[in-house]
Design an enzyme around this catalytic site. Structure first.
Site, PDB file in Angstrom:
ATOM      1  N   LYS A 193     148.837  11.797 182.092  1.00  0.00           N
ATOM      2  CA  LYS A 193     148.373  10.832 183.049  1.00  0.00           C
ATOM      3  C   LYS A 193     149.299   9.937 183.346  1.00  0.00           C
ATOM      4  O   LYS A 193     149.596   9.444 184.451  1.00  0.00           O
ATOM      5  CB  LYS A 193     146.821  10.450 183.171  1.00  0.00           C
ATOM      6  CG  LYS A 193     146.669   9.682 181.527  1.00  0.00           C
ATOM      7  CD  LYS A 193     145.267   9.286 181.419  1.00  0.00           C
ATOM      8  CE  LYS A 193     144.884   8.027 180.549  1.00  0.00           C
ATOM      9  NZ  LYS A 193     145.895   8.109 179.196  1.00  0.00           N
ATOM     10  N   ARG A 235     137.994   2.774 179.324  1.00  0.00           N
ATOM     11  CA  ARG A 235     138.401   3.742 177.943  1.00  0.00           C
ATOM     12  C   ARG A 235     136.758   3.989 177.449  1.00  0.00           C
ATOM     13  O   ARG A 235     136.828   4.766 176.419  1.00  0.00           O
ATOM     14  CB  ARG A 235     139.057   2.850 176.773  1.00  0.00           C
ATOM     15  CG  ARG A 235     140.643   3.002 177.010  1.00  0.00           C
ATOM     16  CD  ARG A 235     141.171   4.423 176.832  1.00  0.00           C
ATOM     17  NE  ARG A 235     142.399   4.580 175.963  1.00  0.00           N
ATOM     18  CZ  ARG A 235     143.383   4.246 176.033  1.00  0.00           C
ATOM     19  NH1 ARG A 235     143.818   3.704 177.341  1.00  0.00           N
ATOM     20  NH2 ARG A 235     144.309   4.422 175.158  1.00  0.00           N
ATOM     21  N   ARG A 260     156.574  12.919 171.521  1.00  0.00           N
ATOM     22  CA  ARG A 260     156.770  11.937 172.615  1.00  0.00           C
ATOM     23  C   ARG A 260     157.804  11.052 172.243  1.00  0.00           C
ATOM     24  O   ARG A 260     157.770  10.294 171.251  1.00  0.00           O
ATOM     25  CB  ARG A 260     155.625  11.446 173.175  1.00  0.00           C
ATOM     26  CG  ARG A 260     155.698  10.507 174.556  1.00  0.00           C
ATOM     27  CD  ARG A 260     154.545  10.541 174.966  1.00  0.00           C
ATOM     28  NE  ARG A 260     153.275   9.392 174.345  1.00  0.00           N
ATOM     29  CZ  ARG A 260     152.149   9.312 174.806  1.00  0.00           C
ATOM     30  NH1 ARG A 260     151.892   9.396 175.955  1.00  0.00           N
ATOM     31  NH2 ARG A 260     151.250   8.335 174.039  1.00  0.00           N
ATOM     32  N   ARG A 270     156.495   5.774 170.075  1.00  0.00           N
ATOM     33  CA  ARG A 270     155.679   4.901 169.798  1.00  0.00           C
ATOM     34  C   ARG A 270     154.960   4.678 168.238  1.00  0.00           C
ATOM     35  O   ARG A 270     154.771   5.894 167.865  1.00  0.00           O
ATOM     36  CB  ARG A 270     154.505   4.905 170.977  1.00  0.00           C
ATOM     37  CG  ARG A 270     154.887   4.326 172.030  1.00  0.00           C
ATOM     38  CD  ARG A 270     153.757   4.723 173.257  1.00  0.00           C
ATOM     39  NE  ARG A 270     152.479   4.564 172.917  1.00  0.00           N
ATOM     40  CZ  ARG A 270     151.458   4.946 173.480  1.00  0.00           C
ATOM     41  NH1 ARG A 270     151.709   5.180 174.962  1.00  0.00           N
ATOM     42  NH2 ARG A 270     150.140   4.806 173.199  1.00  0.00           N
ATOM     43  N   ARG A 289     143.160   8.221 167.420  1.00  0.00           N
ATOM     44  CA  ARG A 289     143.137   8.138 168.942  1.00  0.00           C
ATOM     45  C   ARG A 289     142.490   9.035 169.423  1.00  0.00           C
ATOM     46  O   ARG A 289     141.595   8.837 170.870  1.00  0.00           O
ATOM     47  CB  ARG A 289     144.541   7.923 169.407  1.00  0.00           C
ATOM     48  CG  ARG A 289     145.167   6.626 169.126  1.00  0.00           C
ATOM     49  CD  ARG A 289     146.624   6.484 169.197  1.00  0.00           C
ATOM     50  NE  ARG A 289     147.160   6.774 170.401  1.00  0.00           N
ATOM     51  CZ  ARG A 289     147.978   7.063 171.182  1.00  0.00           C
ATOM     52  NH1 ARG A 289     149.001   7.636 170.540  1.00  0.00           N
ATOM     53  NH2 ARG A 289     148.347   7.127 172.444  1.00  0.00           N
TER      54      ARG A 289
HETATM   55  P1  AMP Z   1     147.829   3.869 175.817  1.00  0.00           P
HETATM   56  O1  AMP Z   1     149.135   3.478 176.027  1.00  0.00           O
HETATM   57  O2  AMP Z   1     146.925   4.065 177.017  1.00  0.00           O
HETATM   58  O3  AMP Z   1     147.825   5.285 174.934  1.00  0.00           O
HETATM   59  O4  AMP Z   1     146.977   3.047 174.925  1.00  0.00           O
HETATM   60  C1  AMP Z   1     147.554   2.312 173.614  1.00  0.00           C
HETATM   61  C2  AMP Z   1     146.666   1.408 173.021  1.00  0.00           C
HETATM   62  O5  AMP Z   1     146.302   0.435 173.583  1.00  0.00           O
HETATM   63  C3  AMP Z   1     145.140   2.343 172.738  1.00  0.00           C
HETATM   64  O6  AMP Z   1     145.065   3.248 171.595  1.00  0.00           O
HETATM   65  C4  AMP Z   1     144.353   1.098 172.348  1.00  0.00           C
HETATM   66  O7  AMP Z   1     144.594   0.506 171.157  1.00  0.00           O
HETATM   67  C5  AMP Z   1     144.980   0.058 173.392  1.00  0.00           C
HETATM   68  N1  AMP Z   1     144.492   0.083 174.595  1.00  0.00           N
HETATM   69  C6  AMP Z   1     144.782   0.578 175.895  1.00  0.00           C
HETATM   70  N2  AMP Z   1     143.939   0.585 177.094  1.00  0.00           N
HETATM   71  C7  AMP Z   1     142.937   0.197 176.524  1.00  0.00           C
HETATM   72  C8  AMP Z   1     141.547  -0.178 176.957  1.00  0.00           C
HETATM   73  N3  AMP Z   1     141.245   0.054 178.267  1.00  0.00           N
HETATM   74  N4  AMP Z   1     140.479  -0.907 176.104  1.00  0.00           N
HETATM   75  C9  AMP Z   1     140.949  -0.755 175.010  1.00  0.00           C
HETATM   76  N5  AMP Z   1     142.177  -0.481 174.110  1.00  0.00           N
HETATM   77  C10 AMP Z   1     143.018  -0.114 175.209  1.00  0.00           C
END
Ligand code: AMP
Length: 215
Positions: free
Chosen positions: A16, A89, A126, A160, A171
């Site tokens: 996404k 989320r 990735r 990452r 996750r």
């Molecule tokens: P992402 O880059 O979207 O995979 O997010 C990486 C990490 O950021 C996640 O595993 C969460 O720890 C935190 N995170 C990102 N978006 C949210 C959200 N909407 N609510 C809570 N934690 C978030």
């Protein structure tokens, strides 16, 4: 027809984020990723960044109000159409997005559907360019020469911390526990479209174009 705000839902690694970047460049949306906003706070060493650093490292979710505040501070719905990537989320965030941010502004959710067992390999392979943010997969979309970015040739290709195998499982687990109520929430308000995210990136993109054209 006026464009709707787009809400991208999908597991980590469902593609996404990559699609959000492409659609925003081609179709005039602004892309806002809560994961990127949180990582930026961490690299700035801000108070908020210090507070959430360990939570991201463990693959857990940051609390809803902290993320909502960060998101609200970084988007202005009056001046732009957004792609919300990584927010909501959970069901509480879906409600907060409607009640505190969208406040009746039309929106459409797109779910990038893919079997979770396909994602571990995608995530551990990735890599992201530290300079321009271009995302690669070492297996399916590798850079032309290892360790350098095809687009800017400036950054390092970095993994990452939370894409390491030990955190990816957590996750995906968090995602599996939270997605169903959100799908029901958007479906019940006729705002849900599902896209098969196991297709090639180009096929997913053309399906998205169809959704955006119709929304
Ligand atoms: P992402 O880059 O979207 O995979 O997010 C990486 C990490 O950021 C996640 O595993 C969460 O720890 C935190 N995170 C990102 N978006 C949210 C959200 N909407 N609510 C809570 N934690 C978030």
């Amino acid at each position: 027809m006026d464009k709707k705000q787009l809400i991208f839902l999908g597991a980590p690694g469902s593609g996404k984020g990559t699609q959000a970047v492409r659609i925003s460049e081609d179709k005039g949306y602004s892309h806002v990723s809560t994961g990127d906003l949180l990582r930026r706070e961490i690299s700035k060493g801000s108070k908020l960044g210090e507070r959430v650093k360990g939570i991201l490292a463990d693959g857990h979710l940051v609390d809803d109000h902290t993320v909502l505040e960060l998101l609200s501070a970084n988007c202005d719905l009056k001046s732009s159409k957004y792609i919300f990537d990584g927010f909501p989320r959970n069901i509480a965030q879906a409600r907060l997005l409607d009640d505190e941010l969208l406040k009746g502004v039309p929106s459409q959710a797109v779910y990038f559907e893919i079997a979770l067992d396909k994602l571990l390999e995608r995530l551990v392979n990735r890599r992201t360019c530290s300079a321009c943010g271009k995302i690669y997969n070492l297996v399916s979309t590798p850079p032309k020469s290892p360790d350098s970015c095809d687009v800017c040739d400036e950054g390092e290709l970095q993994q990452r911390k939370d894409d390491k195998e030990e955190v990816v499982g957590e996750r995906l687990d968090v995602f599996g526990k939270t997605i169903e109520p959100m799908l029901e929430f958007y479906d019940s308000s006729s705002r849900l479209t599902q896209i098969d995210a196991s297709l090639s990136a180009d096929d997913v993109y053309s399906r998205l174009e169809g959704v955006i054209g119709a929304s």
